[in-house]
Design an enzyme around this catalytic site. Structure first.
Site, mmCIF file in Angstrom:
data_model
loop_
_atom_site.group_PDB
_atom_site.id
_atom_site.type_symbol
_atom_site.label_atom_id
_atom_site.label_comp_id
_atom_site.label_asym_id
_atom_site.label_seq_id
_atom_site.Cartn_x
_atom_site.Cartn_y
_atom_site.Cartn_z
ATOM 1 N N ASP A 53 -1.525 -2.912 -4.187
ATOM 2 C CA ASP A 53 -2.875 -3.470 -4.368
ATOM 3 C C ASP A 53 -3.366 -3.286 -5.796
ATOM 4 O O ASP A 53 -4.394 -3.835 -6.171
ATOM 5 C CB ASP A 53 -3.868 -2.829 -3.391
ATOM 6 C CG ASP A 53 -3.851 -1.312 -3.452
ATOM 7 O OD1 ASP A 53 -2.781 -0.724 -3.226
ATOM 8 O OD2 ASP A 53 -4.904 -0.714 -3.742
ATOM 9 N N GLY B 124 -9.091 -4.273 0.347
ATOM 10 C CA GLY B 124 -10.167 -5.154 -0.135
ATOM 11 C C GLY B 124 -11.062 -4.474 -1.141
ATOM 12 O O GLY B 124 -10.942 -3.288 -1.416
#
Ligand code: AMP
Ligand code: MG
Length: 492
Positions: free
Chosen positions: A250, A88
């Site tokens: 990511d 995140g």
């Protein structure tokens, strides 16, 4: 008065489990370092307003602009092959989306604006070096014509961040057509949240791949489109000698834009096995391995999409495998297409690919500078041209004359005059790239000497990369052996 921006926040309208609402940590004493006035205008933002105290406060996270709805996006990811279920935005937040002058919806993100729900042990901050590095290299990539996130501004926070040593803190304002990553899909897939995967896929199709929204197999079409864009992106990277350095899932954007400039680097001498990142000791993300890694990352994306592709698992796997096996052909066609253009050849014919591979072999053996080889080759389209400056790049390596003869013979059949070929080559082969040693030198001058002039000069040069400017001749040169950068750092 706080800055007002006409945000329209589509991602924040997705279910709450896609993100966490967050407030930036106010920077104590924000100061503008660089502002991209051209990009600001494209975004319909007033550069003067951005440079005003209110604008700088917004760009540093000291004040939240009106209309913003700051969120930190949830994502997971494979880092160096190891899966991490929750990464995140740990040091970034999405301020909001705006519609650019050309109608595109773009994310405005602050990177380095403080802790979020995803910060884990990190401080959520960024040091000025990596911020200015990303600004410079992303803007150079844009100038090369390579899909990339953009940099709107870099702002000093007036705060000290602790890395290996205390460093001045900074915030980067990044612009992207979307920050959805392969890792965003992995976040939901790992939680067996098929509804989340589907909503994300629908969101991405509507925002990034509207052409396929009417398709009768939209998720297969989505996967195929992402494969296509990644294949093209990696081909473009290789065509300028770019090494991303941290191709974790990511750090792979679904849009096909280059994202997350960390310890990235450019080839000086052509060396396909080169990996410079200090955190990539195994060379997993070496220059020449990038196509393979992209395909590996795409396989991870394909796994996430399986439940959307068919209720029959075998059938779904078959769809993914089939689309994935198309990667090599898509990549090669983009790669050779681009490298042939670098050689002045607009239309591929059979036998042309050998011209590329032979030249690259000669470059590798001769340790020839990647950028200068192609740039100087443009001076040789005329058979009577002096070859000395070109041949000197190969350290006296013999065997180039036959290649040059073949190449010129091929050019002669292409329907362009030598001067036209030269002009076409100079429009695609940069003269100046952000060479690792120049980047480090410019950043050191700011951090250790408070001298921003070398950075500004380098930024101006790499954002007009196809011009031969005598005053920037030094920036076009490869490093002397003692100036060579042996490792690059992400500095997070
Ligand atoms: P990156 O190096 O950008 O690929 O980051 C990998 C992950 O580490 C992401 O989830 C980042 O948000 C997080 N991260 C990197 N640096 C920091 C930091 N200084 N504070 C908090 N999280 C960070
Ligand atoms: Mg990242």
């Amino acid at each position: 008065m706080p800055l007002a921006i006409a945000f329209d926040n589509s991602y924040a309208r997705l279910p709450p489990r896609f993100y966490e609402r967050v407030r930036p940590e106010p920077a104590p004493s924000p100061g503008l370092l660089v502002l991209n006035t051209t990009l600001a205008a494209e975004l319909g933002l007033d550069p003067e307003a951005l440079a005003s105290p209110e604008g700088v406060a917004a760009l540093s996270g000291a004040a939240v602009p009106e209309g913003a709805d700051p969120i930190a996006l949830a994502y997971a990811g494979h880092q160096f092959g190891h899966f991490v279920p929750a990464l995140g935005d740990g040091r970034a937040l999405l301020l909001g989306e705006l519609i650019a002058r050309d109608g595109r919806r773009l994310d405005l993100q602050l990177k380095g604006s403080g802790r979020t729900a995803f910060s884990r042990r990190g401080d959520g901050k960024a040091a000025v070096g990596p911020v200015l590095r990303e600004y410079l290299i992303s803007e150079a990539m844009a100038a090369f014509g390579i899909p990339t996130t953009r940099s709107l501004a870099a702002v000093a926070t007036g705060e000290t961040v602790l890395r290996e040593r205390p460093l001045p803190g900074a915030v980067l304002t990044r612009v992207a057509t979307s920050h959805v990553r392969v890792g965003t899909f992995q976040y939901f897939a790992h939680r067996s949240d098929v509804d989340g995967v589907r909503r994300l896929a629908d969101y991405v199709i509507e925002r990034l791949y509207p052409d396929i929204s009417g398709s009768d197999a939209p998720y297969a079409a989505l996967f195929e489109s992402v494969v296509q864009r990644q294949a093209r992106l990696i081909a473009l990277w290789l065509s300028v000698g770019f090494i991303h350095g941290v191709m974790n899932t990511d750090n792979m954007a679904i849009s096909g834009e280059t994202i997350d400039y960390g310890p990235c680097a450019f080839l000086d001498a052509y060396e396909p096995n080169l990996a410079l990142s200090s955190i990539d000791r195994q060379g997993r993300y070496a220059y020449g391995r990038q196509p393979q890694i992209a395909q590996w990352n795409l396989a991870r994306l394909g796994e996430c999409l399986l439940p959307l592709l068919s209720d029959d698992r075998d059938k779904a796997v078959e769809i993914v495998v089939e689309r994935l096996s198309g990667f090599a052909g898509k990549f090669e066609s983009a790669y050779f297409g681009r490298f042939l253009e670098k050689l002045g050849i607009a239309q591929e014919r059979s036998g042309d690919r050998e011209l590329v591979t032979e030249l690259l072999s000669l470059m590798q053996v001769g340790k020839a500078d990647f950028t200068l080889t192609f740039r100087r080759l443009a001076n040789l389209t005329d058979p009577d041209a002096d070859t000395e400056a070109f041949l000197s790049l190969f350290g006296g390596n013999a065997g180039l004359e036959p290649w040059l003869t073949n190449w010129r013979a091929r050019l002669a059949t292409g329907g362009r005059s030598p001067a036209e070929s030269a002009a076409a080559m100079r429009a695609i082969n940069p003269a100046v790239i952000p060479r690792n040693h120049q980047v480090e030198k410019a950043l050191d001058a700011i951090i250790d000497g408070s001298d921003g002039a070398p950075y500004v000069r380098l930024l101006q040069a790499v954002t007009r990369p196809f011009e031969d400017r005598p005053e920037d001749a030094d920036l076009a040169l490869p490093p002397r052996p003692e100036d060579r950068v042996m490792a690059t750092f992400c500095g997070t």
